[in-house]
Design a protein around this motif. Structure first.
Motif, mmCIF file in Angstrom:
data_model
loop_
_atom_site.group_PDB
_atom_site.id
_atom_site.type_symbol
_atom_site.label_atom_id
_atom_site.label_comp_id
_atom_site.label_asym_id
_atom_site.label_seq_id
_atom_site.Cartn_x
_atom_site.Cartn_y
_atom_site.Cartn_z
ATOM 1 N N GLY A 130 -1.361 10.985 14.626
ATOM 2 C CA GLY A 130 0.046 10.644 14.472
ATOM 3 C C GLY A 130 0.907 11.281 15.548
ATOM 4 O O GLY A 130 1.825 10.647 16.080
ATOM 5 N N GLU A 135 -0.528 4.857 14.917
ATOM 6 C CA GLU A 135 -0.031 4.522 13.582
ATOM 7 C C GLU A 135 -1.119 4.572 12.527
ATOM 8 O O GLU A 135 -0.844 4.840 11.359
ATOM 9 N N ARG A 136 -2.350 4.284 12.933
ATOM 10 C CA ARG A 136 -3.465 4.316 11.998
ATOM 11 C C ARG A 136 -4.748 4.547 12.777
ATOM 12 O O ARG A 136 -4.799 4.345 13.996
ATOM 13 N N TRP A 174 -9.416 2.259 7.105
ATOM 14 C CA TRP A 174 -8.242 2.547 7.924
ATOM 15 C C TRP A 174 -7.395 3.602 7.211
ATOM 16 O O TRP A 174 -7.189 3.528 6.005
ATOM 17 N N LYS A 176 -3.607 5.336 7.536
ATOM 18 C CA LYS A 176 -2.293 5.377 8.183
ATOM 19 C C LYS A 176 -1.939 6.830 8.433
ATOM 20 O O LYS A 176 -2.065 7.659 7.536
ATOM 21 N N THR A 177 -1.474 7.123 9.619
ATOM 22 C CA THR A 177 -1.200 8.517 9.950
ATOM 23 C C THR A 177 -0.034 9.068 9.134
ATOM 24 O O THR A 177 -0.055 10.234 8.767
ATOM 25 N N GLU A 178 0.959 8.253 8.807
ATOM 26 C CA GLU A 178 2.116 8.770 8.074
ATOM 27 C C GLU A 178 1.805 8.993 6.597
ATOM 28 O O GLU A 178 2.559 9.654 5.916
ATOM 29 N N LYS A 179 0.674 8.465 6.100
ATOM 30 C CA LYS A 179 0.318 8.639 4.688
ATOM 31 C C LYS A 179 -0.637 9.798 4.482
ATOM 32 O O LYS A 179 -1.058 10.062 3.376
#
Length: 184
Positions: A130, A135-136, A174, A176-179
Motif C-alpha cells: 500500500g 491497491e491490491r 486478492w 486489498k491493501t487498504e483492508k
C-alpha cells in the motif's frame, strides 16, 4: 501471547541469523522450500545474496525474466531471531507471477512455524505494498497448504479461482491493501 516481529531489509548484521534460517530450510523436507527468499538457496555467501537483493530491487538492474522486488526479513523483537523471509514483487506483469506466483512469497523458518508469524509477516508486507501505491496484491497457495490459506484469509484475502499449473491446482487470492488489519 505471540511475539511481535518487524519486517526489515536484510543488512550485514543479519548474516548469522539468515544463514541459520537457510540451513534449516535446506535440511527440511519442505515442499515450497525457499518461496519468497530471492534465490537464497543458490547463493554461496550471504554477501552474494545481499548483492542479488540490491540488483533485483531496481527495475534498471533486475535480471531479464525477473521482476523488481523488495525482500524483507521478519525479525522477532524479543531476541532478534530471523523467523522468516518475505518478498514483495513490485508488479506481476510476468507470465508466471501473473498466473500463479503473485505479488508476495514467503517462507517461515521450520523451527518457528505454527507460532503466528506468517499472518504478521503478510499483514506488514501488504501494508508495504500500500505504501508503494499498490491497491491490491495477488497471493497464492496450494490447496493442500491449509496454514498458508488460513494466513491469506486472515489478512483479508478474497478467493478468486483455482488455476492448474503443471497438473497441480494453485489457489488465487486478492488482498486489498487498504483492508489490511493494523495488527494481527
Amino acid at each position: 501471547m505471540m511475539d511481535e516481529i518487524l519486517l526489515l531489509r536484510p543488512g550485514p548484521e543479519h548474516e548469522k541469523e539468515v544463514w541459520a534460517l537457510r540451513r534449516e530450510i535446506l535440511e527440511s523436507c519442505d515442499h515450497d522450500r525457499f518461496a519468497g527468499c530471492a534465490g537464497l538457496e543458490e547463493c554461496e555467501t550471504y554477501q552474494d545474496w545481499l548483492q542479488r537483493l540490491r540488483l533485483w530491487s531496481d527495475p534498471a538492474t533486475v535480471p531479464e525474466g525477473r521482476v523488481d522486488a523488495s525482500v524483507y526479513i521478519a525479525v522477532r523483537l524479543t531476541d532478534d531471531t530471523v523467523v522468516g523471509i518475505i518478498d514483495l514483487r513490485h508488479h506481476i506483469d510476468h507470465p508466471i507471477l501473473g498466473v500463479w506466483g503473485g505479488h508476495i512469497g514467503y517462507s517461515i523458518r521450520p523451527s518457528e512455524r505454527g507460532k503466528g508469524y506468517a499472518p504478521q509477516m503478510l499483514a506488514q508486507c501488504v501494508r508495504k505494498a500500500g505504501e508503494r501505491g499498490m491497491e491490491r496484491v495477488l497471493v497464492t497457495c496450494s490447496p493442500w497448504n491449509i496454514a498458508s490459506e488460513k494466513t491469506i484469509q486472515k489478512c483479508g484475502g478474497v478467493f478468486e479461482k483455482d488455476v492448474t499449473v503443471d497438473g497441480e491446482a494453485i489457489r488465487r487470492y486478492w488482498i486489498k491493501t487498504e483492508k489490511n488489519p493494523e495488527r494481527l
